[in-house]
Design an enzyme around this catalytic site. Structure first.
Site, PDB file in Angstrom:
ATOM      1  N   GLU A 103      -4.968   2.444  -3.957  1.00 53.44           N
ATOM      2  CA  GLU A 103      -3.515   2.468  -3.949  1.00 53.44           C
ATOM      3  C   GLU A 103      -2.954   1.177  -3.377  1.00 53.44           C
ATOM      4  OE1 GLU A 103      -4.732   4.491  -0.035  1.00 53.44           O
ATOM      5  OE2 GLU A 103      -5.471   4.317  -2.082  1.00 53.44           O
ATOM      6  N   ASP A 119       0.858  -1.179   0.000  1.00 60.26           N
ATOM      7  CA  ASP A 119       0.000   0.000   0.000  1.00 60.26           C
ATOM      8  C   ASP A 119       0.904   1.242   0.000  1.00 60.26           C
ATOM      9  OD1 ASP A 119      -3.003   0.972   0.875  1.00 60.26           O
ATOM     10  OD2 ASP A 119      -1.450   2.255   1.724  1.00 60.26           O
TER      11      ASP A 119
END
Length: 411
Positions: free
Chosen positions: A329, A286
């Site tokens: 993301e 992430d």
């Protein structure tokens, strides 16, 4: 002693013996010339390059590895140390054949690689980064099967649509005759639908879209002529709309993420199912503080970062692995048949690659780090549990300060 040492010792012995011999026979000019010649010959031999026997042995071993089992055995010398002439000739002929094959391979293999890459591009797929012909052929075969299956489904839907349109077109013709009007658009539709569908599904789609436009034009012209015509047009419009929706859904169901080009969730699920009960490790990563990046530099810069991160992920995977985008993301990599220690090493390498230098965007260079969670898949648990464990490890990396790799706790 080696050859150079032996020659040096002989020269020193000659220096010792020569004055004694000459002193014993001072009048013998032939003896003087003979000893002088012997010293000169020894000095000439000393200046010649010396190749140790171990070097000859090493060269023979290397050469034998380049030959097949039958001809490699011919390199063994006889008792006198010589290789027989028939064996020499056989080895020579075989070596020339090997050289010819190598030259042909140097020419043919790059051409085969380029051809396989071009075939991938033709069907709309990126060529594999692997360099071997076998890997590229497997890559093309996999995507070609998917491409053929996809095109076959589209062609079947298009053919069903054409079959459904035929009765309506006959009704159009009847109404035209009764109304005493002519419609060149409708004639063009008939000509288009009487053609054989192209092999390429996209070309077939374009043909039907052209036919649809002609039908709409003909329908607008004849809408006031008959309620029946209006009903047929409406029916065909609904069928064409349904077909357009099916084509749109086919695109939406594509197996790759449109922003990054990585696999999407559907592709990921198919890949996991294909692994069956085989072992694998899951890495979930992430982008740290991604909201701040979007707020500071804008969403376009954020998208650029996601695309560059996807490229780094692809560079960190092997041909057997799969990298996917599973959230805004958030990304993951599945490493089949990989032990935990090796997977941790690859995850650390990935984290370091991102942290190594800022990513370049239109808004300027932006320093980016990622947090990573990692979990090995257990044979007796489902895939969701493995991903949940990796996600929990990712959360631990965030809690511990980000820009690090955490491994799921082993029960």
């Amino acid at each position: 002693m080696d050859q150079q040492q032996i020659l040096q010792q002989l020269l020193e012995d000659m220096d010792t013996i020569r004055p004694i011999v000459i002193a014993a026979m001072p009048e013998d000019l032939t003896l003087r010339a003979t000893t002088r010649r012997m010293i000169s010959d020894l000095e000439s031999m000393q200046q010649e390059p010396s190749v140790p026997a171990t070097t000859y042995l090493w060269l023979s071993q290397i050469t034998a590895r380049l030959l097949d089992a039958e001809h490699g055995a011919l390199l063994r010398p006889e008792n006198n140390g010589e290789i027989p002439p028939p064996a020499r000739q056989s080895i020579w002929n075989h070596t020339e054949q090997r050289q010819s094959l190598l030259l042909e391979a140097l020419h043919s293999i790059p051409a085969a690689r380029r051809m396989l890459d071009q075939c991938c591009i033709i069907i709309g797929k990126e060529p594999t980064t692997e360099t071997t012909v076998q890997e590229k052929a497997r890559h093309l075969s996999k995507h070609l099967q998917t491409h053929i299956k996809h095109n076959s489904g589209l062609r079947q839907e298009l053919q069903q649509l054409i079959t459904a349109l035929s009765p309506s077109l006959d009704a159009f013709s009847t109404i035209l005759q009764e109304a005493g009007e002519d419609s060149p658009e409708l004639q063009q539709v008939k000509l288009l639908l009487e053609k054989d569908l192209p092999d390429d599904a996209e070309q077939a789609k374009q043909l039907l879209q052209q036919a649809r436009l002609c039908i709409v034009q003909a329908g607008n012209k004849l809408a006031s002529a008959s309620k029946k015509l209006h009903g047929n047009i409406q029916e065909n419009m609904e069928k064409l709309t349904e077909m357009s929706d099916n084509l749109a859904r086919a695109k939406l169901d594509a197996r790759n993420d449109p922003l990054t080009g990585l696999a999407n969730r559907r592709h990921l699920a198919e890949f996991l199912n294909s692994l069956g009960k085989n072992s694998f490790c899951v890495v979930i990563c992430d982008v740290d503080n991604f909201k701040n990046i979007n707020d500071t530099y804008g969403h376009d810069a954020g998208d650029e970062i996601l695309r560059q991160l996807a490229a780094i992920l692809l560079g960190s995977t092997r041909s057997t692995d799969l990298a996917a985008r599973i959230g805004g993301e958030e990304f993951c990599i599945v490493f089949p048949d990989t032990d935990l220690q090796s997977c941790v090493g690859m995850a650390e390498s990935l984290r370091h690659s991102v942290d190594l230098q800022p990513l370049k965007t239109a808004a300027g260079d932006i320093a980016v780090t990622i947090s990573i969670g990692l979990a090995p898949h257990k044979e007796d648990e489902n895939h969701a549990a493995t991903f949940k464990a990796a996600d929990k490890a990712l959360y631990q990396s965030k809690e511990n300060g980000r820009n690090q790799v955490s491994v799921a706790e082993q029960e």
